[in-house]
Design an enzyme around this catalytic site. Structure first.
Site: not given
Ligand code: CA
Length: 418
Positions: A360, A230, A127, A125, A254, A200, A237, A241, A132, A250, A198, A346, A141, A234
């Protein structure tokens, strides 16, 4: 590609996902019969296992449609894919001499149960959507560190799980996991409270490689595309992560759409990747239009309630193409195999209505979304059904993907309390 007319009437409608120009490959069953390979045409599916058995479809010595998965054809490479498609177009075109013989192998799609169209060898997967990555990075962050320093130079990704890729229509169970909010001192093991989707696209590797491949070689290795949701926890995650990326967040499921839309069917819809902020290194440079103009939408239907469209975007919003992702994947010498599935990452656009995840859309839960039913959502509730749609619009026809749907069902009781 100009519009092709079929003797299957429903394939000639401007609104069908499956005109003769498309010919997506799936695996279906009728009633209690065994799953088998088929191709969608209008409101029907043609049983290709049967058609091949009648000697109407062979392009070589080995059968290709008898395994209830498309991997045997996928492995043969681009020239064979083209021959096979050419043969199918001839069989299903208006005026085909085989119409009468083929008629008995047509089944209404409404009666067909769909299965996984191919055996997923491995799942990676990426990014690679800039909107996104910027949105999520800002939330996780802060705006100044939104895009990691590598982001504009390589399509970053992680190795996911092939075992949890499921076909549209499969229920998805809310997972348990280790959660720790920013105000909590220690983590707790609980059902995820911030379960998300997600939006995708999935690119499917056909021909295998053994060693680094160029972007053009990678492009030629891609057999086709599916819609891909996907599912993402959250809260799991956010805790797990750093520094190695998503893991259990994740791994629940999927979901992919059941029809593989081939690269050949999408060829006429190529578009360029966006302007580059930094020139890409030579091995990742665009060699032509590498994305596709595919309109994408997501609907959310609470249990027993009508669906609301929660996002509308386009595959062309990606920063990196699947070919660039695949080329990057191979740079270390990593062999790529028939059946490898690459998630695009995404696909969000610049507007709020174009965001491909609830994370989002609700900005981390701070701006809940109001559905047509009047309910609000920050993250998914049990019983919610998510459906992805996608199509490329041609002149008087469209190349559609069929639905990519899944319903979130409640978490089980604590799986360790026994
Ligand atoms: Ca994904």
């Amino acid at each position: 590609m100009s519009y092709l007319k079929s003797w299957v009437d429903s394939a000639n409608s401007a609104s069908t996902d499956f005109p003769l120009n498309n010919l997506p490959y799936g695996v279906f069953s009728i009633g209690d019969e065994a799953p088998r390979c088929g191709v969608a045409i209008g409101e029907h599916v043609l049983d290709l296992a049967a058609v091949e058995s009648q000697g109407l479809l062979s392009i070589g010595d080995s059968p290709l449609c008898q395994d209830a998965c498309w991997n045997p054809l996928m492995a043969l490479g681009k020239d064979s894919w083209a021959l096979f498609r050419e043969r199918l177009i001839a069989l299903l075109s208006e005026g085909s001499a085989e119409q009468a013989r083929l008629q008995e192998y047509l089944y209404p799609l409404a009666d067909a149960q769909m299965h996984m169209p191919f055996t997923v060898t491995e799942f990676t997967d990426f990014y690679a959507g800039r909107h996104h990555a910027t949105n999520v990075g800002t939330m996780f962050r802060g705006a100044e560190n939104a895009l990691p320093p590598n982001w504009l130079h390589i399509p970053i990704g992680y190795n996911g799980r092939a075992s949890s890729v499921v076909v549209s229509g499969t229920d998805v169970r809310r997972p348990w996991g280790q959660l720790k909010g920013p105000d909590q001192e220690l983590p707790a093991f609980l059902p995820s409270r911030r379960f998300d989707l997600e939006l995708e696209m999935g690119a499917i590797v056909g021909s295998a490689s053994n060693g680094p491949v160029s972007v053009d070689e990678a492009d030629a290795m891609i057999f086709g595309y599916v819609l891909l949701n996907d599912w993402s926890a959250r809260d799991i995650q956010a805790w797990e992560y750093q520094p190695l990326g998503p893991f259990q967040a994740k791994a629940t499921a999927t979901t992919i759409s059941p029809w593989i839309v081939t690269s050949a069917a999408l060829e006429a819809f190529r578009v360029s990747t966006p302007e580059r902020e930094f020139e890409l290194l030579p091995h990742l440079k665009d060699t032509g239009p590498m994305l596709y103009d595919i309109d994408l939408t997501v609907t959310l239907a609470p249990q027993d309630k009508p669906a609301t469209t929660i996002a509308s975007t386009n595959y062309r919003e990606m920063y990196y193409s699947a070919a660039q992702q695949l080329a990057h994947h191979s740079t270390s010498g990593c062999p790529m195999r028939t059946g490898d599935l690459l998630g695009s990452g995404t696909i969000s656009g610049p507007e709020r209505s174009m965001r491909g995840s609830l994370l989002e859309l609700s900005w981390g839960g701070k701006e809940p979304l109001t559905l047509d039913s009047g309910e609000t959502r920050s993250f998914l509730e049990d019983g919610d059904t998510l459906t992805l749609h996608g199509h490329a619009q041609g002149d008087g026809f469209r190349i559609g993907f069929g639905d990519c749907a899944g319903t979130l069902v409640p978490a089980l009781d604590d799986p360790y309390a026994r």
